[in-house]
Design a protein around this motif. Structure first.
Motif, PDB file in Angstrom:
ATOM      1  N   ALA A 232       0.842  -1.199   0.000  1.00 22.16           N
ATOM      2  CA  ALA A 232       0.000   0.000   0.000  1.00 22.16           C
ATOM      3  C   ALA A 232       0.875   1.246   0.000  1.00 22.16           C
ATOM      4  CB  ALA A 232      -0.915   0.012   1.213  1.00 22.16           C
ATOM      5  N   ASN A 233       0.408   2.260  -0.723  1.00 23.46           N
ATOM      6  CA  ASN A 233       1.072   3.551  -0.767  1.00 23.46           C
ATOM      7  C   ASN A 233       0.129   4.593  -0.179  1.00 23.46           C
ATOM      8  OD1 ASN A 233       1.743   6.259  -2.093  1.00 23.46           O
ATOM      9  ND2 ASN A 233       3.551   5.024  -2.599  1.00 23.46           N
ATOM     10  N   HIS A 234       0.558   5.203   0.943  1.00 26.06           N
ATOM     11  CA  HIS A 234      -0.239   6.240   1.608  1.00 26.06           C
ATOM     12  C   HIS A 234       0.354   7.607   1.272  1.00 26.06           C
ATOM     13  CE1 HIS A 234      -2.131   3.179   4.271  1.00 26.06           C
ATOM     14  NE2 HIS A 234      -0.957   2.594   4.162  1.00 26.06           N
ATOM     15  N   TYR A 235      -0.462   8.462   0.700  1.00 30.79           N
ATOM     16  CA  TYR A 235      -0.021   9.813   0.340  1.00 30.79           C
ATOM     17  C   TYR A 235      -0.700  10.792   1.286  1.00 30.79           C
ATOM     18  CZ  TYR A 235       1.497  13.648  -2.672  1.00 30.79           C
ATOM     19  OH  TYR A 235       2.095  14.779  -3.172  1.00 30.79           O
ATOM     20  N   LEU A 236       0.078  11.390   2.197  1.00 28.91           N
ATOM     21  CA  LEU A 236      -0.454  12.283   3.220  1.00 28.91           C
ATOM     22  C   LEU A 236      -0.455  13.724   2.720  1.00 28.91           C
ATOM     23  CD1 LEU A 236       1.272  10.866   6.441  1.00 28.91           C
ATOM     24  CD2 LEU A 236      -0.771  10.064   5.232  1.00 28.91           C
ATOM     25  N   LEU A 237      -1.643  14.345   2.718  1.00 26.14           N
ATOM     26  CA  LEU A 237      -1.782  15.755   2.339  1.00 26.14           C
ATOM     27  C   LEU A 237      -1.623  16.588   3.601  1.00 26.14           C
ATOM     28  CD1 LEU A 237      -4.868  15.393  -0.046  1.00 26.14           C
ATOM     29  CD2 LEU A 237      -2.425  15.269  -0.613  1.00 26.14           C
ATOM     30  N   THR A 238      -0.423  17.071   3.854  1.00 27.18           N
ATOM     31  CA  THR A 238      -0.113  17.755   5.102  1.00 27.18           C
ATOM     32  C   THR A 238      -0.299  19.269   4.961  1.00 27.18           C
ATOM     33  OG1 THR A 238       2.225  18.109   4.624  1.00 27.18           O
ATOM     34  CG2 THR A 238       1.599  15.955   5.518  1.00 27.18           C
ATOM     35  N   SER A 239      -0.304  19.942   6.094  1.00 25.22           N
ATOM     36  CA  SER A 239      -0.382  21.406   6.114  1.00 25.22           C
ATOM     37  C   SER A 239       1.013  22.033   6.075  1.00 25.22           C
ATOM     38  CB  SER A 239      -1.117  21.876   7.377  1.00 25.22           C
ATOM     39  OG  SER A 239      -0.473  21.377   8.543  1.00 25.22           O
ATOM     40  N   ILE A 246       4.117   7.417   2.263  1.00 23.61           N
ATOM     41  CA  ILE A 246       4.485   6.308   3.148  1.00 23.61           C
ATOM     42  C   ILE A 246       4.162   4.991   2.454  1.00 23.61           C
ATOM     43  CG2 ILE A 246       4.019   5.170   5.352  1.00 23.61           C
ATOM     44  CD1 ILE A 246       3.355   7.886   6.526  1.00 23.61           C
ATOM     45  N   VAL A 247       5.129   4.089   2.462  1.00 22.23           N
ATOM     46  CA  VAL A 247       4.947   2.759   1.877  1.00 22.23           C
ATOM     47  C   VAL A 247       4.705   1.760   3.001  1.00 22.23           C
ATOM     48  CG1 VAL A 247       6.057   0.907   0.583  1.00 22.23           C
ATOM     49  CG2 VAL A 247       6.325   3.286  -0.153  1.00 22.23           C
ATOM     50  N   GLU A 248       3.729   0.904   2.796  1.00 25.09           N
ATOM     51  CA  GLU A 248       3.383  -0.102   3.810  1.00 25.09           C
ATOM     52  C   GLU A 248       3.315  -1.487   3.165  1.00 25.09           C
ATOM     53  OE1 GLU A 248      -0.056  -0.932   7.210  1.00 25.09           O
ATOM     54  OE2 GLU A 248      -0.545   0.242   5.418  1.00 25.09           O
ATOM     55  N   TRP A 249       3.945  -2.459   3.838  1.00 25.41           N
ATOM     56  CA  TRP A 249       3.846  -3.867   3.458  1.00 25.41           C
ATOM     57  C   TRP A 249       3.164  -4.609   4.594  1.00 25.41           C
ATOM     58  CZ3 TRP A 249       5.610  -5.577  -1.288  1.00 25.41           C
ATOM     59  CH2 TRP A 249       6.444  -4.701  -1.993  1.00 25.41           C
ATOM     60  N   LYS A 250       2.277  -5.542   4.266  1.00 22.33           N
ATOM     61  CA  LYS A 250       1.603  -6.257   5.339  1.00 22.33           C
ATOM     62  C   LYS A 250       1.191  -7.667   4.898  1.00 22.33           C
ATOM     63  CE  LYS A 250      -1.689  -3.269   5.960  1.00 22.33           C
ATOM     64  NZ  LYS A 250      -2.922  -2.611   6.441  1.00 22.33           N
ATOM     65  N   LEU A 251       1.073  -8.543   5.878  1.00 21.25           N
ATOM     66  CA  LEU A 251       0.561  -9.884   5.711  1.00 21.25           C
ATOM     67  C   LEU A 251      -0.588 -10.075   6.694  1.00 21.25           C
ATOM     68  CD1 LEU A 251       3.889 -11.973   5.533  1.00 21.25           C
ATOM     69  CD2 LEU A 251       2.366 -11.417   3.624  1.00 21.25           C
TER      70      LEU A 251
END
Length: 257
Positions: A232-239, A246-251
């Motif tokens: 998963a690729n999380h793209y944070l829209l910050t102020s 952020i890259v996430e790997w999970k099982l």
């Protein structure tokens, strides 16, 4: 002129045809649904249990050539009706030699991973890596169609310098839902809450909008259980001046309800 003997022959043939057709269209006994399928036992015998489980006793044995009606199914057991008002349960695995009214072999498939298509909800748990931090997640999903489902997702990540919680809604698309090893793609959105682990200087928690894209694969092992691996690729829209990726790997695994 047609002979009398030939007429008798035609009459006998017509009566035989009507008799065979009537035998093939025997109506179910009283109390048995009209859509119940009538079958004939083709194996030497079939054990009839009082309930849908090996723990129930065998109270009757249906022998070769005996008729019975298939009433309803519960997992890998089928409730049957036999003559003389007997009802009981039979293992699907024991019905490998039953024949319909037309004499054709009737196949009753054993439950397998394809039965998850009949389940609307699933509950999942995951463990992985969230930008170097250990992450644990839970998701609750609902299947709209064989290809399309939605999930509510929550992830807790614990790192050396900060902790974070991510709450998202995602849409999953499975192009090949009946494959035992089934890939999927996802899009989603939600919020990410970051809590810095500051001990000297007081810092405030940050809350950012989190966009989600990713792909994964599900491996169906049983009727209601699947393993899953996901990127998963999380793209944070910050102020702040720059947004964050952020890259996430999970099982994990899913249980279908």
């Amino acid at each position: 002129m047609v002979s009398f003997r030939f007429c008798i022959y035609l009459l006998c043939a017509a009566l035989l045809l009507i008799g065979n057709r009537a035998a093939a269209e025997v109506s179910p006994p009283e109390g048995v649904p009209d859509d119940a399928e009538r079958v004939t036992v083709g194996s030497p015998y079939v054990n009839i249990y009082t309930g849908p489980g090996r723990g129930y006793p065998i109270f009757h044995v249906a022998e070769y050539g005996q008729e019975m009606w298939l009433l309803k199914r519960r997992t890998d057991w089928i409730k049957v009706y036999l003559h003389r008002n007997k009802t009981g349960w039979v293992r699907v695995a024991d019905l490998d030699e039953i024949y319909g009214a037309d004499g054709e072999l009737v196949r009753v498939h054993l439950p397998d991973f394809r039965d998850v298509n009949a389940q609307n909800f699933h509950l999942g748990f995951t463990y992985g890596d969230f930008a170097g931090a250990d992450s644990m997640g839970v998701n609750l999903g609902y299947r709209f169609t064989a290809n399309l489902s939605a999930e509510l997702r929550a992830t807790q990540a614990v790192g050396n310098f900060s902790d974070s919680q991510t709450y998202q809604v995602a849409v999953l698309h499975q192009p090949f839902p009946r494959w035992k090893l089934s890939p999927y793609f996802m899009l989603g959105a939600g919020v990410n809450i970051t809590s810095p682990n500051a001990t000297i200087v007081a810092t405030e928690d940050r809350q950012d909008t989190a966009m989600l894209t990713g792909l994964g694969v599900k491996a169906y092992l049983f009727r209601r259980f699947a393993l899953r691996a996901e990127y998963a690729n999380h793209y944070l829209l910050t102020s702040r001046d720059e947004n964050q990726e952020i890259v996430e790997w999970k099982l994990g695994f899913d249980v279908y309800l």
